[in-house]
Design an enzyme around this catalytic site. Structure first.
Site, PDB file in Angstrom:
ATOM      1  N   CYS A  26       0.957  -1.402  -0.119  1.00  0.00           N
ATOM      2  CA  CYS A  26       0.028  -0.019   0.006  1.00  0.00           C
ATOM      3  C   CYS A  26       0.876   1.397  -0.008  1.00  0.00           C
ATOM      4  CB  CYS A  26      -1.183   0.061   1.342  1.00  0.00           C
ATOM      5  SG  CYS A  26      -1.910  -1.543   1.204  1.00  0.00           S
ATOM      6  N   HIS A  69     -12.007  12.412  -6.327  1.00  0.00           N
ATOM      7  CA  HIS A  69     -11.000  12.453  -7.568  1.00  0.00           C
ATOM      8  C   HIS A  69      -9.728  13.328  -7.111  1.00  0.00           C
ATOM      9  CE1 HIS A  69     -14.427  10.836  -9.765  1.00  0.00           C
ATOM     10  NE2 HIS A  69     -13.578  10.657 -10.766  1.00  0.00           N
ATOM     11  N   GLU A 141     -13.570   0.828   2.239  1.00  0.00           N
ATOM     12  CA  GLU A 141     -12.529   0.919   0.874  1.00  0.00           C
ATOM     13  C   GLU A 141     -12.553   0.065  -0.311  1.00  0.00           C
ATOM     14  OE1 GLU A 141      -8.446   1.952   2.537  1.00  0.00           O
ATOM     15  OE2 GLU A 141      -8.031  -0.100   2.025  1.00  0.00           O
TER      16      GLU A 141
HETATM   17 ZN    ZN Z   1      -5.529   1.993  -0.063  1.00  0.00          ZN
END
Ligand code: ZN
Length: 151
Positions: A26, A69, A141
């Site tokens: 990540c 965005h 997420e």
């Molecule tokens: Zn992530």
């Protein structure tokens, strides 16, 4: 706090890029389609509601919109250097350097852009508006991967 309302709208979310400093996988810049879900506990008002869904929905839209965005930057992170230079933002982490257009980033006052810290960030914003309620904020997420914050 006898009543609890749930709010979840698949149209209220934000598509953003982030990275987790020092994390193996990540740590690379990547993105998610985040969704916000809220539970609010409290007493009912004279209209027999805890809170009007319309009000909550409008507030959530207002909160997520600035993140949509954008590249999310953890302004309170350790091990990161963020410097604004005219029209760009230079971000240096322990092993990487990014140069991003100013209009593409949002500086968040959090130590990491994990789902946990994002949930806490939104919780604090909502709790400031509706201090008399117990608020639980969940940030999803990815399908099935979410974090919840409450106090
Ligand atoms: Zn992530």
């Amino acid at each position: 706090m006898p009543f609890e309302i749930d709010f979840e709208d698949p149209r209220i979310g934000f598509a953003s890029a982030h990275f987790i400093i020092g994390h193996d996988k990540c740590g690379r810049l990547h993105g998610h389609n985040y969704f916000i879900k809220v539970k609010i506990s409290g007493d009912i008002n004279e209209q027999h509601m805890v809170l009007d869904y319309g009000l909550l929905k409008a507030e959530l839209k207002k909160l997520v919109e600035p993140l949509d965005h954008k590249v999310l930057l953890p302004a309170k992170a350790e091990g990161i250097q963020i410097e604004e230079k005219e029209d760009s933002v230079e971000v240096i982490t322990c092993d990487k350097r990014y140069l991003l257009p100013v209009e593409d980033v949002v500086h968040l006052p959090i130590p990491a852009t994990t789902a946990e810290e994002l949930a806490k960030y939104f919780h604090q914003k909502l709790q400031k508006i509706w201090s008399k309620f117990v608020i639980r904020v969940t940030i999803e997420e990815a399908p099935g991967a979410s974090a919840t914050y409450t106090e």
